[in-house]
Scaffold this motif. Structure first.
Motif, PDB file in Angstrom:
ATOM      1  N   SER A  65       0.847  -1.194   0.000  1.00  0.00           N
ATOM      2  CA  SER A  65       0.000   0.000   0.000  1.00  0.00           C
ATOM      3  C   SER A  65       0.880   1.240   0.000  1.00  0.00           C
ATOM      4  O   SER A  65       2.089   1.159   0.184  1.00  0.00           O
ATOM      5  CB  SER A  65      -0.918   0.002   1.224  1.00  0.00           C
ATOM      6  N   ASN A  66       0.236   2.407  -0.180  1.00  0.00           N
ATOM      7  CA  ASN A  66       1.030   3.641  -0.254  1.00  0.00           C
ATOM      8  C   ASN A  66       1.434   4.168   1.127  1.00  0.00           C
ATOM      9  O   ASN A  66       2.225   5.087   1.241  1.00  0.00           O
ATOM     10  CB  ASN A  66       0.278   4.728  -1.035  1.00  0.00           C
ATOM     11  N   MET A  67       0.871   3.573   2.201  1.00  0.00           N
ATOM     12  CA  MET A  67       1.211   3.978   3.580  1.00  0.00           C
ATOM     13  C   MET A  67       1.133   5.501   3.759  1.00  0.00           C
ATOM     14  O   MET A  67       1.907   6.093   4.507  1.00  0.00           O
ATOM     15  CB  MET A  67       2.628   3.496   3.954  1.00  0.00           C
ATOM     16  N   ALA A  68       0.189   6.141   3.036  1.00  0.00           N
ATOM     17  CA  ALA A  68       0.171   7.608   2.962  1.00  0.00           C
ATOM     18  C   ALA A  68      -0.303   8.281   4.244  1.00  0.00           C
ATOM     19  O   ALA A  68       0.006   9.438   4.483  1.00  0.00           O
ATOM     20  CB  ALA A  68      -0.708   8.042   1.801  1.00  0.00           C
ATOM     21  N   SER A  69      -1.089   7.591   5.071  1.00  0.00           N
ATOM     22  CA  SER A  69      -1.602   8.278   6.259  1.00  0.00           C
ATOM     23  C   SER A  69      -1.459   7.399   7.490  1.00  0.00           C
ATOM     24  O   SER A  69      -1.280   6.184   7.399  1.00  0.00           O
ATOM     25  CB  SER A  69      -3.080   8.628   6.066  1.00  0.00           C
ATOM     26  N   GLU A  70      -1.614   8.033   8.617  1.00  0.00           N
ATOM     27  CA  GLU A  70      -1.533   7.338   9.909  1.00  0.00           C
ATOM     28  C   GLU A  70      -2.617   6.261   9.984  1.00  0.00           C
ATOM     29  O   GLU A  70      -2.397   5.153  10.472  1.00  0.00           O
ATOM     30  CB  GLU A  70      -1.711   8.381  11.032  1.00  0.00           C
ATOM     31  N   ASN A  71      -3.800   6.614   9.464  1.00  0.00           N
ATOM     32  CA  ASN A  71      -4.936   5.684   9.496  1.00  0.00           C
ATOM     33  C   ASN A  71      -4.626   4.412   8.705  1.00  0.00           C
ATOM     34  O   ASN A  71      -4.926   3.300   9.141  1.00  0.00           O
ATOM     35  CB  ASN A  71      -6.184   6.385   8.936  1.00  0.00           C
ATOM     36  N   ILE A  72      -4.011   4.580   7.516  1.00  0.00           N
ATOM     37  CA  ILE A  72      -3.664   3.410   6.687  1.00  0.00           C
ATOM     38  C   ILE A  72      -2.652   2.544   7.441  1.00  0.00           C
ATOM     39  O   ILE A  72      -2.793   1.317   7.511  1.00  0.00           O
ATOM     40  CB  ILE A  72      -3.104   3.842   5.306  1.00  0.00           C
ATOM     41  N   ARG A  73      -1.649   3.196   8.034  1.00  0.00           N
ATOM     42  CA  ARG A  73      -0.624   2.432   8.774  1.00  0.00           C
ATOM     43  C   ARG A  73      -1.256   1.667   9.938  1.00  0.00           C
ATOM     44  O   ARG A  73      -0.928   0.515  10.192  1.00  0.00           O
ATOM     45  CB  ARG A  73       0.494   3.369   9.278  1.00  0.00           C
ATOM     46  N   LYS A  74      -2.210   2.315  10.614  1.00  0.00           N
ATOM     47  CA  LYS A  74      -2.908   1.674  11.743  1.00  0.00           C
ATOM     48  C   LYS A  74      -3.650   0.427  11.268  1.00  0.00           C
ATOM     49  O   LYS A  74      -3.592  -0.626  11.883  1.00  0.00           O
ATOM     50  CB  LYS A  74      -3.938   2.668  12.319  1.00  0.00           C
ATOM     51  N   ARG A  75      -4.358   0.577  10.147  1.00  0.00           N
ATOM     52  CA  ARG A  75      -5.168  -0.526   9.635  1.00  0.00           C
ATOM     53  C   ARG A  75      -4.289  -1.694   9.187  1.00  0.00           C
ATOM     54  O   ARG A  75      -4.596  -2.857   9.439  1.00  0.00           O
ATOM     55  CB  ARG A  75      -6.083  -0.036   8.506  1.00  0.00           C
ATOM     56  N   MET A  76      -3.179  -1.382   8.515  1.00  0.00           N
ATOM     57  CA  MET A  76      -2.277  -2.445   8.061  1.00  0.00           C
ATOM     58  C   MET A  76      -1.665  -3.172   9.272  1.00  0.00           C
ATOM     59  O   MET A  76      -1.472  -4.379   9.258  1.00  0.00           O
ATOM     60  CB  MET A  76      -1.161  -1.894   7.160  1.00  0.00           C
ATOM     61  N   ASP A  77      -1.401  -2.398  10.330  1.00  0.00           N
ATOM     62  CA  ASP A  77      -0.802  -2.962  11.540  1.00  0.00           C
ATOM     63  C   ASP A  77      -1.751  -3.984  12.194  1.00  0.00           C
ATOM     64  O   ASP A  77      -1.323  -5.019  12.706  1.00  0.00           O
ATOM     65  CB  ASP A  77      -0.475  -1.817  12.518  1.00  0.00           C
ATOM     66  N   ILE A  78      -3.064  -3.676  12.157  1.00  0.00           N
ATOM     67  CA  ILE A  78      -4.061  -4.612  12.710  1.00  0.00           C
ATOM     68  C   ILE A  78      -3.975  -5.943  11.957  1.00  0.00           C
ATOM     69  O   ILE A  78      -4.000  -7.018  12.553  1.00  0.00           O
ATOM     70  CB  ILE A  78      -5.498  -4.019  12.604  1.00  0.00           C
ATOM     71  N   MET A  79      -3.852  -5.859  10.628  1.00  0.00           N
ATOM     72  CA  MET A  79      -3.778  -7.074   9.798  1.00  0.00           C
ATOM     73  C   MET A  79      -2.523  -7.890  10.111  1.00  0.00           C
ATOM     74  O   MET A  79      -2.558  -9.118  10.126  1.00  0.00           O
ATOM     75  CB  MET A  79      -3.774  -6.710   8.308  1.00  0.00           C
ATOM     76  N   VAL A  80      -1.406  -7.199  10.323  1.00  0.00           N
ATOM     77  CA  VAL A  80      -0.139  -7.894  10.593  1.00  0.00           C
ATOM     78  C   VAL A  80      -0.223  -8.619  11.945  1.00  0.00           C
ATOM     79  O   VAL A  80       0.223  -9.750  12.086  1.00  0.00           O
ATOM     80  CB  VAL A  80       1.042  -6.884  10.575  1.00  0.00           C
ATOM     81  N   LYS A  81      -0.853  -7.958  12.939  1.00  0.00           N
ATOM     82  CA  LYS A  81      -0.848  -8.507  14.299  1.00  0.00           C
ATOM     83  C   LYS A  81      -1.943  -9.537  14.566  1.00  0.00           C
ATOM     84  O   LYS A  81      -1.793 -10.377  15.441  1.00  0.00           O
ATOM     85  CB  LYS A  81      -0.978  -7.355  15.312  1.00  0.00           C
ATOM     86  N   SER A  82      -3.092  -9.431  13.869  1.00  0.00           N
ATOM     87  CA  SER A  82      -4.215 -10.311  14.220  1.00  0.00           C
ATOM     88  C   SER A  82      -4.589 -11.260  13.083  1.00  0.00           C
ATOM     89  O   SER A  82      -4.550 -10.884  11.916  1.00  0.00           O
ATOM     90  CB  SER A  82      -5.439  -9.476  14.596  1.00  0.00           C
ATOM     91  N   GLN A  83      -4.977 -12.483  13.461  1.00  0.00           N
ATOM     92  CA  GLN A  83      -5.472 -13.447  12.468  1.00  0.00           C
ATOM     93  C   GLN A  83      -6.922 -13.803  12.796  1.00  0.00           C
ATOM     94  O   GLN A  83      -7.488 -14.723  12.213  1.00  0.00           O
ATOM     95  CB  GLN A  83      -4.616 -14.724  12.503  1.00  0.00           C
ATOM     96  N   ASN A  84      -7.513 -13.072  13.752  1.00  0.00           N
ATOM     97  CA  ASN A  84      -8.871 -13.376  14.186  1.00  0.00           C
ATOM     98  C   ASN A  84      -9.870 -12.470  13.457  1.00  0.00           C
ATOM     99  O   ASN A  84      -9.907 -11.259  13.673  1.00  0.00           O
ATOM    100  CB  ASN A  84      -8.952 -13.163  15.708  1.00  0.00           C
ATOM    101  N   GLY A  85     -10.673 -13.072  12.600  1.00  0.00           N
ATOM    102  CA  GLY A  85     -11.599 -12.313  11.748  1.00  0.00           C
ATOM    103  C   GLY A  85     -12.568 -11.438  12.513  1.00  0.00           C
ATOM    104  O   GLY A  85     -12.872 -10.321  12.104  1.00  0.00           O
ATOM    105  N   PHE A  86     -13.067 -11.933  13.662  1.00  0.00           N
ATOM    106  CA  PHE A  86     -14.062 -11.164  14.408  1.00  0.00           C
ATOM    107  C   PHE A  86     -13.420  -9.961  15.096  1.00  0.00           C
ATOM    108  O   PHE A  86     -13.987  -8.879  15.131  1.00  0.00           O
ATOM    109  CB  PHE A  86     -14.800 -12.060  15.407  1.00  0.00           C
ATOM    110  N   GLU A  87     -12.208 -10.177  15.606  1.00  0.00           N
ATOM    111  CA  GLU A  87     -11.459  -9.082  16.237  1.00  0.00           C
ATOM    112  C   GLU A  87     -11.148  -8.005  15.191  1.00  0.00           C
ATOM    113  O   GLU A  87     -11.317  -6.801  15.427  1.00  0.00           O
ATOM    114  CB  GLU A  87     -10.159  -9.686  16.788  1.00  0.00           C
ATOM    115  N   ILE A  88     -10.725  -8.457  13.998  1.00  0.00           N
ATOM    116  CA  ILE A  88     -10.407  -7.521  12.906  1.00  0.00           C
ATOM    117  C   ILE A  88     -11.654  -6.742  12.496  1.00  0.00           C
ATOM    118  O   ILE A  88     -11.617  -5.534  12.302  1.00  0.00           O
ATOM    119  CB  ILE A  88      -9.809  -8.293  11.702  1.00  0.00           C
ATOM    120  N   ALA A  89     -12.784  -7.461  12.398  1.00  0.00           N
ATOM    121  CA  ALA A  89     -14.040  -6.817  11.984  1.00  0.00           C
ATOM    122  C   ALA A  89     -14.465  -5.742  12.987  1.00  0.00           C
ATOM    123  O   ALA A  89     -14.886  -4.657  12.603  1.00  0.00           O
ATOM    124  CB  ALA A  89     -15.138  -7.869  11.831  1.00  0.00           C
TER     125      ALA A  89
END
Length: 673
Positions: free
Chosen positions: A571-595
């Motif tokens: 991704s373009n990692m252009a904003s803090e929000n994008i970085r936050k969202r990508m970080d959630i994906m890297v750290k969690s594998q639980n679909g309900f927690e991610i949702a």
């Protein structure tokens, strides 16, 4: 009650125009809310801006002029003055306009401003009664905005035809505007604040009736007599012989399903489970319970590839059980199909797995007791209804792998009992997930090349089908060519997107599943639930353009075999929000927690497409902004039904009658089976 055509300004001709807009009564007209609003404040002529739509208050100072520059074109001009400057009102091919204006009279007009060589013109202006917030309606040919506004203003004089169905105490508790005041403010708001209060009132009303309809349906399902299956010891033996132990979540959900089936009411249960959480086992156990009681099971899935996959998996799980499973899809030969139809009709087949071919007229069940639909939201309400009509009140089990936040699941599926498998089987390897910026693409694709050369397969996902001038994002078609020529000259690439025909799509998916394609470049059309154990890497381009729940769903395409799997989010990692969202994906594998986290970051809009079938059309509600209102409406319905479940008190009877009258169609559509 006064008929629609007798409202001032309607008459027999215009009533037909209103009918085109689905307006047949005064109440329909009053509930025909504006699609938008414009704030129209008067601007002095000397301050008008070229190209803008603006409002002036002016006096007609001369006679109308008619110019015919060429055949078929008549330009009508009327001179006006407002004390600060002169302008001309201009219409094209509307010569009758000159008769609507009197010299010396004052008018408020809104139109597009054109200033050429110091001459000010107002193009196709429309007359307004006042300034302020002006409603904009969806119209039909021959019905002008001015006429529509006048008709609705006249209809508001007949407002008593609409009855307030919420008692005073109820409105006070939930902060709702009174209905008559609400209708006035929706059409001709006195202020933005009052418009917002009116909008809240009608959004609450829509959501309240939706929830009420669903909950009454759920209560009705509980009363309706269904099949009472008896518990069978063979099922316990089957569970003991499984080559793995069931997770606690699977055991809990199976107990809920078994209890439903053993009761004499119709089961209507939704099983929400993360990708790979073991929903299929629940479906198999329910099918066995149906078969051992002498009933048949219909298992309906959206595509042939998925149907074949389920067929293979279920046959291998039931190996050694005295149960006959058949696969019914559109691509069978006529003879194969007839043989299967015969075995279904005479009761030889216990479990039928197939696509929508199952609901066709030629399919007659001998004794249908259970209907299972996989990835429920792909099927319309009517398809499910057709399937359940093939038996005597069969039980209904609905499976979906779309991770939905619990709070939202209860609201979207208010008419179903909801079970959640929120635990993964032990031993399933985590998919190693990396969020990288665009400049790391070379390294990512070099890594993909390496693993493909060891015999693995990979997916590459793009957000668009073709390149777009408007959206800066990779497209599958162009990216496919780029990858083929840049990184993967010696690999077999496949391309899949929404414009590929269903037949070709099935063929490409089958080629990939059979190992004839190394890398599949695709948009998000790759099937939910498609099982290719050899695919061990997925690259998602422009990952910032997807919701987290969708990214998690896509990541679930890999990690299904014995090899370590990888997911690369570019991704373009252009904003803090994008970085936050990508970080959630890297750290969690639980679909309900991610949702849940995605809903906090982006609101519920991401999940609301999930149940597009069977939701009534809202006139006012926008679920992505009205989520709090939805929770309040649900709370109101629960409180009401707790105190008066049959809704027989005088004030609740009025609400119940309104539900029947006003939301009959929507209420009917919401019924899931």
């Amino acid at each position: 009650m006064k008929e629609l055509q007798y409202i001032k300004g309607v008459g027999p001709k215009r009533v037909k125009l209103l009918n085109r807009l689905d307006i047949y009564s005064i109440e329909d007209l009053l509930y025909y809310f504006p699609r938008d609003y414009e704030l129209r404040e008067v601007t002095p002529i000397f301050r008008l801006i070229d190209g803008e739509k603006q409002t002036i208050k002016c006096k007609v100072i001369g006679i109308a002029q008619e110019i015919k520059p060429r055949k078929g074109l008549t330009i009508t001009k009327i001179p006006v003055y407002d004390g600060t400057g002169y302008a001309s009102l201009v219409w094209f091919n509307q010569p009758y306009k000159k008769d609507e204006f009197k010299i010396g009279s004052e008018y408020i007009l809104t139109g597009k401003v054109s200033i050429r060589f110091g001459t000010v013109q107002i193009l196709s202006p429309e007359v307004q009664k006042s300034t302020g917030i002006v409603p904009i309606y969806r119209l039909t040919e021959d019905l002008s905005p001015v006429v529509m506004r006048n008709i609705i203003a006249n209809a508001l004089n007949e407002i008593d035809v609409v009855e307030e169905f919420f008692p005073d105490s109820f409105r006070e508790k939930y902060g709702l505007m009174e209905i008559h005041e609400g209708l006035r403010q929706m059409h001709f708001p006195d202020s933005e604040e009052l418009l917002e209060k009116a909008r809240y009132r009608f959004a609450f009303e829509e959501l309240f009736f939706l929830q009420l309809g669903m909950m009454l349906k759920k209560m009705e399902n509980r009363i309706q007599k269904g099949i009472k299956f008896s518990r069978k010891p063979e099922i316990e033996s089957f569970i003991k012989k499984l080559p793995f132990a069931m997770t606690d979540a699977q055991k809990r959900v199976w107990r809920q399903v078994e209890e439903d089936m053993a009761s004499d009411r119709i089961m209507n249960r939704l099983v929400l489970g993360d990708v790979g959480s073991g929903k299929t086992l629940i479906a198999v156990l329910a099918s066995l319970m149906s078969s051992y009681n002498g009933y048949q099971t219909a298992f309906m899935v959206p595509t042939e590839v998925l149907a074949e996959q389920h067929y293979r998996n279920i046959c291998s799980m039931l190996d050694g059980c005295d149960v006959k499973v058949a696969l019914l899809t559109g691509s069978l030969t006529a003879r194969q199909k007839n043989d299967i139809l015969l075995s279904i009709e005479n009761g030889e087949t216990d479990i039928v797995i197939g696509t929508h071919a199952i609901i066709q007229d030629g399919v007659k069940f001998n004794n249908l007791g259970l209907v299972i639909t996989d990835e429920q939201h792909r099927f319309g309400v009517k398809q499910r209804a057709m399937l359940s009509q093939k038996g005597q009140n069969p039980d209904m089990l609905i499976m979906t792998a779309t991770p939905i936040p619990r709070t939202l699941a209860l609201v979207l599926y208010g008419d179903l009992d909801v079970s959640i498998i929120d635990e993964m089987p032990p031993g399933r390897k985590k998919v190693l997930t990396y969020a990288v910026s665009d400049d790391m693409s070379d390294k990512v694709y070099d890594f993909i090349h390496k693993i493909v050369k060891t015999g693995r397969q990979a997916y590459v996902i793009c957000p668009l089908i073709n390149d777009s001038d408007v959206i800066e994002a990779k497209s599958a078609v162009e990216h496919f060519e780029y990858l083929k020529n840049r990184y993967f000259k010696d690999c077999r690439l496949g391309l899949l997107h929404g414009k590929v025909s269903p037949l070709d799509k099935e063929m490409i998916m089958r080629d990939f599943a059979n190992g004839n394609i190394d890398i599949l470049v695709s948009t998000t059309v790759i099937e939910v639930g498609i099982d290719v154990p050899n695919a061990s890497a997925i690259v998602i381009e422009n990952a910032e353009r997807f919701g987290l729940a969708q990214l998690h769903q896509l990541r679930g395409r890999v990690g299904r075999g014995k090899h370590q799997s990888y997911c690369f989010l570019i991704s373009n990692m252009a904003s803090e929000n994008i970085r936050k969202r990508m970080d959630i994906m890297v750290k969690s594998q639980n679909g309900f927690e991610i949702a849940e986290k995605d809903m906090l970051l982006r609101g519920p809009g991401e999940f609301l497409g999930v149940r597009q079938h069977g939701m009534p059309e809202f006139k006012v509600t926008d679920l992505s902004r009205d989520f709090e209102c939805l929770k309040k409406a649900r709370e109101a319905v629960e409180d009401l039904l707790k105190v008066d479940p049959s809704m027989n008190s005088p004030e609740n009877r009025l609400i119940k009658n309104t539900l029947k009258k006003k939301f009959a169609k929507a209420f009917d559509d919401v019924i899931l089976n």
